[in-house]
Write a protein that holds these residues in place. Structure first.
Motif, short mmCIF file in Angstrom:
data_model
loop_
_atom_site.label_atom_id
_atom_site.label_comp_id
_atom_site.label_asym_id
_atom_site.label_seq_id
_atom_site.Cartn_x
_atom_site.Cartn_y
_atom_site.Cartn_z
N ASN A 192 -6.69 1.44 -3.43
CA ASN A 192 -6.45 2.17 -2.19
C ASN A 192 -7.50 1.81 -1.13
OD1 ASN A 192 -4.89 4.28 -0.76
ND2 ASN A 192 -6.83 5.39 -0.81
N SER A 193 -8.77 1.90 -1.50
CA SER A 193 -9.83 1.67 -0.52
C SER A 193 -9.91 0.20 -0.10
CB SER A 193 -11.19 2.11 -1.09
OG SER A 193 -11.51 1.37 -2.25
N TRP B 99 0.83 -1.21 0.00
CA TRP B 99 0.00 0.00 0.00
C TRP B 99 0.87 1.26 0.00
CZ3 TRP B 99 -0.84 3.91 3.72
CH2 TRP B 99 -1.93 4.75 3.46
N GLN C 296 -6.87 -0.64 2.24
CA GLN C 296 -7.05 -0.01 3.56
C GLN C 296 -8.12 -0.75 4.36
OE1 GLN C 296 -7.60 4.27 2.51
NE2 GLN C 296 -6.00 4.58 4.02
N GLU C 297 -9.21 -1.09 3.71
CA GLU C 297 -10.28 -1.81 4.40
C GLU C 297 -9.80 -3.17 4.89
OE1 GLU C 297 -14.72 -3.67 3.39
OE2 GLU C 297 -13.81 -2.19 2.04
N GLN D 49 0.96 4.16 -2.80
CA GLN D 49 0.69 5.55 -2.46
C GLN D 49 1.80 6.48 -2.93
OE1 GLN D 49 -2.70 5.66 -1.67
NE2 GLN D 49 -2.14 7.10 -0.08
N THR E 145 -11.36 0.35 -6.15
CA THR E 145 -10.08 1.06 -6.10
C THR E 145 -9.14 0.34 -5.15
OG1 THR E 145 -10.75 2.50 -4.26
CG2 THR E 145 -11.24 3.26 -6.51
#
Length: 256
Positions: free
Chosen positions: A211-212, A183, A215-216, A187, A209
């Motif tokens: 990213n989401s 991640w 993170q989740e 980023q 996405t």
């Protein structure tokens, strides 16, 4: 037990690993072996928690560390350029470390450990090969592959020495750390691993996405890990605190 004792234990294991694989020429061109201190921390959790830990377990832990160093050396080879002197010596470093752990295993006569680590190495390599296969895989399958790569050898070691209750803790912890590395690279616009790229493609195929989703997943794993730590009656309170500190430090680095 305090943080200093834990860090000293990790440093001692790291030194013992270095002593078993030291080679002047390799160190000159490739540096010291790549050893993840997080992996060493989780490898030592049973010892730090007061489990019976004799010389056999310590020697086996050193061997596991050397295996990780050998595999890390091969992982660090540039995929498109292995022609430079440094790259060629990095390949040789991986082979040299591999030879050392084979030698140590043979000298120990510990057939059960040989079988266990061999199975772990085979499983790890099989999962790494999956990035080159044409078959499309789900993100959950990629998570499982990453987990095997990061913690499979330690899990084999734990199972062999009757530390199986620790396996869920280290599997979640090391998967969290791997996902955070992927991640962070994403980023920052840095190059992710081949498996990280495969995971990203799997996510995008489902119109989500990266990213989401990552993170989740990280948040979900951390919630599960904290619950495991709290419910682990076999863990001493200071080890629970140390594990909490690792999770919190991970959270801070991610948010930072």
């Amino acid at each position: 037990m305090n943080a200093t004792y834990i860090q000293n234990s990790i440093a001692q294991l790291k030194t013992e690993i270095f002593m078993d694989v030291r080679h002047r020429t390799l160190q000159k061109y490739t540096g010291v072996p790549v050893i993840d201190e997080n992996q060493l921390f989780y490898l030592l959790i049973p010892f730090l928690n007061g489990e019976e830990w004799q010389q056999e377990q310590q020697e086996a832990a050193i061997t596991v560390g050397i295996v990780y160093a050998a595999l890390a050396a091969h992982d660090h080879i540039k995929e498109l350029d292995a022609t430079s002197k440094e790259q060629q010596l990095t390949v040789l470093a991986g082979d040299f470390y591999s030879g050392r752990y084979y030698e140590l295993l043979a000298m120990s006569g510990n057939v059960a450990l040989i079988r266990s680590l061999s199975q772990g190495i085979v499983a790890r390599c099989e999962h790494q090969i999956k990035v080159y296969e044409a078959e499309q895989r789900t993100k959950e399958q990629w998570y499982a592959s990453m987990s095997t790569i990061e913690s499979g050898l330690i899990a084999q070691f734990f199972a062999l020495y009757s530390f199986s209750e620790y396996i869920p803790l280290i599997e979640k912890s090391l998967l969290i750390l791997r996902l955070e590395r992927e991640w962070t690279a994403y980023q920052r616009g840095q190059q992710m691993s081949l498996m990280g790229k495969a995971l990203e493609e799997s996510v995008r195929r489902n119109d989500a996405t990266f990213n989401s989703v990552i993170q989740e997943k990280i948040v979900h794993l951390k919630t599960e890990l904290l619950q495991l730590i709290e419910q682990a009656s076999f863990l001493q309170s200071d080890i629970k605190q140390a594990l909490h500190a690792h999770v919190e430090a991970s959270i801070a680095s991610t948010n930072g």
